[in-house]
Design an enzyme around this catalytic site. Sequence first.
Site, PDB file in Angstrom:
ATOM      1  N   LYS A 114     -12.919   4.625   7.552  1.00  0.00           N
ATOM      2  CA  LYS A 114     -13.191   5.357   6.957  1.00  0.00           C
ATOM      3  C   LYS A 114     -14.476   5.420   6.751  1.00  0.00           C
ATOM      4  CE  LYS A 114     -12.802   6.898   1.978  1.00  0.00           C
ATOM      5  NZ  LYS A 114     -13.598   5.743   1.156  1.00  0.00           N
ATOM      6  N   HIS A 169       0.571  -1.333  -0.161  1.00  0.00           N
ATOM      7  CA  HIS A 169       0.133  -0.147   0.252  1.00  0.00           C
ATOM      8  C   HIS A 169       0.777   1.186   0.011  1.00  0.00           C
ATOM      9  CE1 HIS A 169      -3.197  -2.331   0.095  1.00  0.00           C
ATOM     10  NE2 HIS A 169      -3.542  -2.673   1.203  1.00  0.00           N
TER      11      HIS A 169
END
Length: 917
Positions: free
Chosen positions: A575, A145
């Site tokens: 999120k 990532h």
Amino acid sequence: MQMNEVKDELLSSDIRQLGRLLGDAIRSHLGDPAFDRIEHVRQLAIRFRRDHDEAARVQLSDALQALSQEETTQLIRAFSFFSLLANIAEDQHHIRRTRAHLIAGSPPRQGSLSHAVGNVFDAGQADALEAFFKDAFVSPVFTAHPTEVQRKSIQNCQMAIARLLNERDRVQMTPDEAQQNEEALGRGIVTLWQTRLLRTTKLSVLDEVENGLSFYDHTILSELPQLYSSLETMLAQRDARWEDAELPNFMKAGSWIGGDRDGNPFVTADILRATLARQADKVLDFYLGELRKLASQLSLAQKLNGGSDALRALAESSADTSPHHADEPYRRALHGIHARLEAARFVLCAKGKSQEAVAAYASAADLLADLDVVHQSLVGSGLRSLARGRLRQLRRAVKVFGFSLAPLDLRQNSDVHERVVGELFAGVQPGLVYTDLDEEQRISLLLTELSSPRLLVSPYAQYSEETTSELDIFRAIREAHSLYGRESVPNCIISKAASVSDLLEVALLLKEVGLLRQDALEVDVNIIPLFETIDDLRAGPAIMARAFGLPFYRGLLASRADQQEVMLGYSDSNKDGGFLTSGWELYKAEIELVSVFKEHQIKLRLFHGRGGSVGRGGGPSYEAILAQPAGAVQGQIRLTEQGEVITAKYANPEVGRRNLEVLVAATIQSTLLPQAQLQPSASASAGHLAAMEELSGTALSAYRALVYGTAGFEQYFWESTVIAEIAALNIGSRPASRKKSTSIEDLRAIPWVLSWAQCRLMLPGWFGFGSAVQAYLAAHPADGAEVLRGMYQDWPFFTSLLSNMDMVLAKSDIAIAGKYAELVKDEALRVAIFTRIRAEYTATLEALKLITGQEELQQANPLMQRSIRNRFPYIDPLNHVQVELLQRFREGKQDAAARTGIHLSINGIAAGLRNSG
């Protein structure tokens, strides 16, 4: 001077020396005026940070605004490099203090293997250890990532400097040697200063593979086998039953790099093949090097020690014709092993020379069998001490790494599987629209097809690019199993798993390429759902219960030892629902999964998709594992290591070894010595759960109302952070968003969190907690505060949650965040949203201090306080400069130098914060 200050004096000395040498490099390259400008800003930043001097703040702002673009870039590089050097010094100081602790014979520290093993024996659980290791599995999984913004060249410079500091700590130097060490440090820092910080091109997937493999060179290949040896020795010292025992392979490091297709169109079947070949080459090259070293050491003469019959047979089969080795059977045997391994490398990796006269090893098991012959010969000849040296480490390495180095996971989004399966069904049943079917209809159709011997794929049909690509990569897995063994690609992970049909769709695709055999009910890989959003976490236990109720799926699990792995997504749940609710829903999902799996008598292994930052599930691994609900670990755990955290944890061998130990120690303790997850009192337990549910509900409402329910918030986010600039950085092969939009829903969790970290707001790591506590106290005026304090004192889950939030808040700075808010063009929007954020920040600080009893952030963590004190005066100016550059850039001054300056500042702030993405 207090004790901690005495212990930290060496750290301060290192930082001063590294800073002085960096200053010398800057003077030499840029001249005294440039150095004086940078030093002036440094002094102002220290005054502002230390004394909260308003005059210093004004002078700092004026000084930064007066800089030209070139001078700004010079300053950014200087402060960025200082942060990197401070990281090196802190890591070395941690090693220094750990070694001093061990040398002094002090009691084992919490989190160490010796501490965990000692606790087990002290608790009378020694008999349980053997059963634990037979079934245990601990695996950190490296991912690519894109929060690791450092170039590999920069990392190499850092490691060279770290080695010099380490050498100075370990060796008593003469004055001449000390001078040479200092000069080498100076050269290392000059090289670092002259090395480009930013990549000029975007990373390819294979670039990411190479970066990931570098940590095997630094740490994993050497330190993981050594961990096994140390643990075996530790157990033998405690209990004679372990004297000659060799532990099962309970720990491996895994990888997603080159297999993670979710949202990354660049991970193809060819990339998967290239990744596996590169991994094989890495590990075989390591084995070959170790064999050469081992042969040089085992110079035993035949007349003095002829070895076993099997050893002599190995020697006779060797092609070593050197007259110098004629009477050295061990060397000749190892030469033969080396030749067969070279032949295997040529077959698997097309590397080296063809060894036509030598039979290549077909598998790692064959190599291990020959190494075992050498081992048994040494032991049988009374040379056990020689068998316990390099040979012991090599045999363990072969057991752990095999010919594939690291198990590579395949991951893809469930939506892709759905479209591919739909296209395959449409090819054999024209008019069937798979996506129009409800869940029960899908399950029925899929089970019927899975039970049938026919294949849906036709060699004569033309399929879409997406379907062709998916089928190709599943075929590549089957090839990999033939070449490297099934352990090379053992898992298929389904992102956004939300139904039983998502599991069965993958099963169908595996059947199409021969990785699932319906007649024998066998499957060659684990089918792993990834539950990510709040809704998915809530639905996950019911989905698994429904799957376990299907005889076909249950039969597949029987071929996988009645074990099912489930992955939990920390990033997207955060999120989606915010820090507090994400943590709570993950915890509840684990409790329910444990119950479902127990009811169906299926073994559960949880895979924790943790990020580097707290906003993505990060934080200390030891505390996180111990804070899991009862029954959630059961001796098995996998967790992701992501972004810049991989460098922080595994670039340095000793730091890497410590992090590997922490994972094992926490798993042992959590399984064999589980802490009370709640207070013993049933009423108190129920009260804690109810309070947490109430807190979570309020926090979720507050977070969702701001992020998804506030008109203009998307605009505020894109204008008040560096998200647009992060999306343009060459820091990964994967796009920042899943779709071409600015929607927060489509944005990946990684750049979402990194953007908030850059502006020092860290919003995903705390927002909603203050509102939640305020509402709870208002609803429970009599005992609310007492309940919350009791939860913090007695419940490891809640303690860990607040500890991580404490760290995030300590790294936040609302005043600096306010400067970023000024980038929002719409004044009314800016005032409305930032006022809400600032009020929530204040409420969260007050709530944290009320519950923990702290007077200041990180009061219980002096190491973190020290780190902040050392590095923040160097990060703060980068934030001020970044705001200035963003203003210029967005006003139209969009030349290459301005863009480079912004990207450099992103790099520097990320390096200073360390766990920001």
